[in-house]
Design a protein around this motif. Structure first.
Motif, PDB file in Angstrom:
ATOM      1  N   HIS A  84      -0.361  -1.030   1.570  1.00  0.00           N
ATOM      2  CA  HIS A  84      -0.948  -0.364   0.403  1.00  0.00           C
ATOM      3  C   HIS A  84      -1.293  -1.343  -0.721  1.00  0.00           C
ATOM      4  O   HIS A  84      -1.351  -0.945  -1.892  1.00  0.00           O
ATOM      5  CB  HIS A  84       0.018   0.714  -0.110  1.00  0.00           C
ATOM      6  CG  HIS A  84       0.272   1.812   0.874  1.00  0.00           C
ATOM      7  ND1 HIS A  84      -0.710   2.684   1.296  1.00  0.00           N
ATOM      8  CD2 HIS A  84       1.408   2.162   1.541  1.00  0.00           C
ATOM      9  CE1 HIS A  84      -0.191   3.535   2.172  1.00  0.00           C
ATOM     10  NE2 HIS A  84       1.086   3.239   2.342  1.00  0.00           N
ATOM     11  N   TRP A  85      -1.498  -2.607  -0.376  1.00  0.00           N
ATOM     12  CA  TRP A  85      -1.811  -3.618  -1.389  1.00  0.00           C
ATOM     13  C   TRP A  85      -3.068  -3.241  -2.181  1.00  0.00           C
ATOM     14  O   TRP A  85      -3.101  -3.367  -3.415  1.00  0.00           O
ATOM     15  CB  TRP A  85      -2.005  -4.971  -0.722  1.00  0.00           C
ATOM     16  CG  TRP A  85      -2.213  -6.104  -1.686  1.00  0.00           C
ATOM     17  CD1 TRP A  85      -3.369  -6.762  -1.950  1.00  0.00           C
ATOM     18  CD2 TRP A  85      -1.217  -6.711  -2.516  1.00  0.00           C
ATOM     19  NE1 TRP A  85      -3.171  -7.748  -2.887  1.00  0.00           N
ATOM     20  CE2 TRP A  85      -1.857  -7.733  -3.249  1.00  0.00           C
ATOM     21  CE3 TRP A  85       0.147  -6.482  -2.699  1.00  0.00           C
ATOM     22  CZ2 TRP A  85      -1.171  -8.533  -4.165  1.00  0.00           C
ATOM     23  CZ3 TRP A  85       0.837  -7.280  -3.610  1.00  0.00           C
ATOM     24  CH2 TRP A  85       0.169  -8.282  -4.335  1.00  0.00           C
ATOM     25  N   LYS A 125      -4.325  -0.268  -2.804  1.00  0.00           N
ATOM     26  CA  LYS A 125      -4.088   0.852  -3.720  1.00  0.00           C
ATOM     27  C   LYS A 125      -3.271   0.411  -4.926  1.00  0.00           C
ATOM     28  O   LYS A 125      -3.497   0.870  -6.057  1.00  0.00           O
ATOM     29  CB  LYS A 125      -3.362   1.982  -2.977  1.00  0.00           C
ATOM     30  CG  LYS A 125      -4.179   2.587  -1.850  1.00  0.00           C
ATOM     31  CD  LYS A 125      -5.457   3.204  -2.391  1.00  0.00           C
ATOM     32  CE  LYS A 125      -6.371   3.663  -1.265  1.00  0.00           C
ATOM     33  NZ  LYS A 125      -7.020   2.546  -0.579  1.00  0.00           N
ATOM     34  N   ILE A 126      -2.308  -0.481  -4.716  1.00  0.00           N
ATOM     35  CA  ILE A 126      -1.522  -1.019  -5.835  1.00  0.00           C
ATOM     36  C   ILE A 126      -2.454  -1.680  -6.845  1.00  0.00           C
ATOM     37  O   ILE A 126      -2.322  -1.491  -8.063  1.00  0.00           O
ATOM     38  CB  ILE A 126      -0.474  -2.036  -5.324  1.00  0.00           C
ATOM     39  CG1 ILE A 126       0.586  -1.318  -4.483  1.00  0.00           C
ATOM     40  CG2 ILE A 126       0.179  -2.770  -6.501  1.00  0.00           C
ATOM     41  CD1 ILE A 126       1.536  -2.267  -3.778  1.00  0.00           C
ATOM     42  N   PHE A 150      -4.613   0.969  -8.782  1.00  0.00           N
ATOM     43  CA  PHE A 150      -3.821   1.646  -9.800  1.00  0.00           C
ATOM     44  C   PHE A 150      -3.623   0.726 -11.008  1.00  0.00           C
ATOM     45  O   PHE A 150      -3.739   1.135 -12.157  1.00  0.00           O
ATOM     46  CB  PHE A 150      -2.464   2.078  -9.239  1.00  0.00           C
ATOM     47  CG  PHE A 150      -2.490   3.429  -8.580  1.00  0.00           C
ATOM     48  CD1 PHE A 150      -2.657   4.585  -9.334  1.00  0.00           C
ATOM     49  CD2 PHE A 150      -2.357   3.558  -7.204  1.00  0.00           C
ATOM     50  CE1 PHE A 150      -2.689   5.840  -8.727  1.00  0.00           C
ATOM     51  CE2 PHE A 150      -2.396   4.803  -6.593  1.00  0.00           C
ATOM     52  CZ  PHE A 150      -2.549   5.950  -7.355  1.00  0.00           C
ATOM     53  N   THR A 151      -3.372  -0.543 -10.728  1.00  0.00           N
ATOM     54  CA  THR A 151      -3.180  -1.526 -11.797  1.00  0.00           C
ATOM     55  C   THR A 151      -4.464  -1.742 -12.582  1.00  0.00           C
ATOM     56  O   THR A 151      -4.446  -1.824 -13.820  1.00  0.00           O
ATOM     57  CB  THR A 151      -2.721  -2.878 -11.209  1.00  0.00           C
ATOM     58  OG1 THR A 151      -1.546  -2.683 -10.435  1.00  0.00           O
ATOM     59  CG2 THR A 151      -2.430  -3.875 -12.323  1.00  0.00           C
ATOM     60  N   THR A 174      -5.329   6.209 -13.253  1.00  0.00           N
ATOM     61  CA  THR A 174      -4.589   5.365 -14.194  1.00  0.00           C
ATOM     62  C   THR A 174      -5.365   5.178 -15.503  1.00  0.00           C
ATOM     63  O   THR A 174      -4.752   4.991 -16.560  1.00  0.00           O
ATOM     64  CB  THR A 174      -4.258   3.996 -13.572  1.00  0.00           C
ATOM     65  OG1 THR A 174      -5.403   3.495 -12.867  1.00  0.00           O
ATOM     66  CG2 THR A 174      -3.092   4.102 -12.617  1.00  0.00           C
TER      67      THR A 174
END
Length: 206
Positions: free
Chosen positions: A87-88, A90-91, A94-95, A173
């Motif tokens: 899930h890199w 997606k991380i 989101f960031t 986010t």
């Protein structure tokens, strides 16, 4: 330590990492040198746009941007974390929504004088920041599409579902930042936002 010195240290440190990695790739994996050049180009572009234009950019935004570039391009592509960590991607998205939402607010603070902001409805800056962050989430996907086809990368995994879920992640986010801004302006001051506001106002007074 002065803020501009911190910005320079972070920039130089990343350049050194890129230089060492480039030397390693020359002897071990020459095809990846194009990724290092992309990382370097993006870093320089960010440095010029965020620190060398008339818009005052808080150090927190610039450092966060450099860290994001490091995580997405260097770790994600050069070190292949897109493939090694499920899930890199997606991380990162989101960031990015958090950074871009705050960037939108910073742009708003620079474009609209304090006297004018005090007469505006608080929703103006909230909506602007949200729309800015959401739009940038879409623009980032255009960037990923471009480098995938020009450099043979797989940032989007050749998937419409991946592209849309990334945009949704960035938008969510950006919405979180918009809610934080509304709370900051109407309920309770948030220290990080107040710190950036002060940094911009101090710059405009010079």
């Amino acid at each position: 330590m002065k803020k501009h010195n911190v910005n320079k240290i972070v920039t130089i440190l990343y350049i050194l990492i890129l230089a060492v990695t480039a030397i390693f790739f020359v002897f071990n994996n020459p095809k990846k040198l194009q990724i290092i050049l992309l990382c370097f180009g993006t870093l320089i572009l960010s440095y010029v746009v965020l620190l060398k234009t008339r818009i005052k950019m808080p150090s927190l935004i610039y450092i966060s941007t450099v860290i994001f570039i490091f995580m997405s391009q260097y770790l994600g592509n050069a070190m292949e974390l897109y493939f090694k960590i499920k899930h890199w991607d997606k991380i990162l998205h989101f960031t990015s929504g958090l950074i871009l939402g705050m960037l939108g607010y910073v742009v708003f603070l620079n474009l609209v004088p304090k006297e004018a902001r005090e007469k505006m409805n608080a929703w103006c800056s909230v909506i602007f920041s949200f729309l800015f962050g959401s739009a940038c989430a879409g623009i980032w996907e255009i960037y990923e599409f471009t480098v995938d086809h020009l450099l043979g990368l797989l940032c989007q995994n050749n998937s419409l579902v991946d592209t849309m879920s990334d945009i949704i992640a960035g938008t969510i986010t950006a919405l979180i930042i918009a809610i934080m801004l509304w709370v900051h302006q109407n309920k309770k001051k948030i220290k990080v936002i107040s710190y950036m506001e002060k940094e911009i106002e101090d710059h405009h007074k010079k």
